[in-house]
Design a protein around this motif. Structure first.
Motif, PDB file in Angstrom:
ATOM      1  N   GLU A 120      76.168  73.555  47.570  1.00 18.14           N
ATOM      2  CA  GLU A 120      77.500  73.106  47.130  1.00 18.14           C
ATOM      3  C   GLU A 120      78.228  72.350  47.935  1.00 18.14           C
ATOM      4  O   GLU A 120      79.465  71.777  47.860  1.00 18.14           O
ATOM      5  N   GLN A 121      77.926  71.930  49.246  1.00 12.89           N
ATOM      6  CA  GLN A 121      78.322  71.284  50.485  1.00 12.89           C
ATOM      7  C   GLN A 121      78.507  69.903  49.922  1.00 12.89           C
ATOM      8  O   GLN A 121      78.809  69.215  51.421  1.00 12.89           O
ATOM      9  N   GLY A 122      77.253  69.412  49.375  1.00 12.99           N
ATOM     10  CA  GLY A 122      77.331  68.325  48.922  1.00 12.99           C
ATOM     11  C   GLY A 122      76.599  67.534  50.301  1.00 12.99           C
ATOM     12  O   GLY A 122      75.640  66.024  50.026  1.00 12.99           O
ATOM     13  N   GLN A 123      75.389  68.679  50.373  1.00 11.67           N
ATOM     14  CA  GLN A 123      74.434  68.671  51.546  1.00 11.67           C
ATOM     15  C   GLN A 123      73.136  67.745  51.020  1.00 11.67           C
ATOM     16  O   GLN A 123      73.079  69.042  50.349  1.00 11.67           O
ATOM     17  N   VAL A 124      71.920  67.091  51.279  1.00  8.18           N
ATOM     18  CA  VAL A 124      70.710  67.058  50.667  1.00  8.18           C
ATOM     19  C   VAL A 124      69.696  67.444  52.022  1.00  8.18           C
ATOM     20  O   VAL A 124      69.752  67.354  52.940  1.00  8.18           O
ATOM     21  N   TRP A 125      68.826  68.340  50.612  1.00 10.87           N
ATOM     22  CA  TRP A 125      68.084  68.814  51.537  1.00 10.87           C
ATOM     23  C   TRP A 125      66.675  68.874  51.142  1.00 10.87           C
ATOM     24  O   TRP A 125      66.180  68.299  50.222  1.00 10.87           O
ATOM     25  N   GLU A 126      65.533  68.252  51.854  1.00 13.06           N
ATOM     26  CA  GLU A 126      63.691  68.653  51.812  1.00 13.06           C
ATOM     27  C   GLU A 126      63.704  69.995  51.623  1.00 13.06           C
ATOM     28  O   GLU A 126      63.285  70.462  53.193  1.00 13.06           O
ATOM     29  N   ASN A 173      67.211  69.114  56.703  1.00 21.52           N
ATOM     30  CA  ASN A 173      68.734  68.608  55.820  1.00 21.52           C
ATOM     31  C   ASN A 173      68.426  66.872  56.660  1.00 21.52           C
ATOM     32  O   ASN A 173      68.212  66.271  57.132  1.00 21.52           O
ATOM     33  N   GLU A 174      68.408  66.395  54.955  1.00 22.08           N
ATOM     34  CA  GLU A 174      68.068  64.801  55.080  1.00 22.08           C
ATOM     35  C   GLU A 174      69.793  64.015  55.466  1.00 22.08           C
ATOM     36  O   GLU A 174      69.811  63.408  55.652  1.00 22.08           O
ATOM     37  N   ASP A 175      70.770  64.712  55.483  1.00 23.04           N
ATOM     38  CA  ASP A 175      71.758  64.354  55.792  1.00 23.04           C
ATOM     39  C   ASP A 175      72.330  63.831  57.286  1.00 23.04           C
ATOM     40  O   ASP A 175      73.291  63.281  57.959  1.00 23.04           O
ATOM     41  N   ASN A 176      71.140  65.189  58.214  1.00 23.49           N
ATOM     42  CA  ASN A 176      71.114  65.175  59.819  1.00 23.49           C
ATOM     43  C   ASN A 176      70.438  64.202  60.513  1.00 23.49           C
ATOM     44  O   ASN A 176      69.194  63.990  60.164  1.00 23.49           O
TER      45      ASN A 176
END
Length: 103
Positions: free
Chosen positions: A79-85, A100-103
């Motif tokens: 919901e925060q727009g973060q992509v996770w694997e 977390n794919e975005d970090n």
């Protein structure tokens, strides 16, 4: 320093080029056969388990063979727009890893 960096890059490129087909994404026909043989769980069951671990929208799914076992890899948009694997064991549905794919 440059020689060490070049050596590391050469090793990395060689490792990527040496990936065997068994380590690549499994095709849909292989997945259907594995499901038929009872070697992996249905994707729908995996998706149900995934929502409990990491709520969000599943935007990509892959079935891979890693160290002799099949792994479902799911990319989830939260919901925060973060992509996770999220990785789950394809046979048991057990949690393997969340990253977390975005970090």
């Amino acid at each position: 320093m440059k020689r060490t960096l070049f050596t590391c890059l050469s090793i990395s490129v060689s490792a990527v080029l040496a990936v065997s087909p068994a380590q690549a994404d499994e095709s849909a026909s292989v997945a259907r056969q594995l499901l038929k043989e009872g070697k992996i769980m249905p994707l729908q069951e995996i998706l149900t388990k995934a929502k409990v671990i990491k709520p969000g929208q599943v935007i990509e799914t892959d079935l891979e063979k890693d160290d002799g076992r099949y792994i479902y890899e799911l990319e989830i948009l939260d919901e925060q727009g973060q992509v996770w694997e999220l990785e789950l064991d394809a046979q048991t549905g057990e949690f393997v890893e969340l990253e977390n794919e975005d970090n």
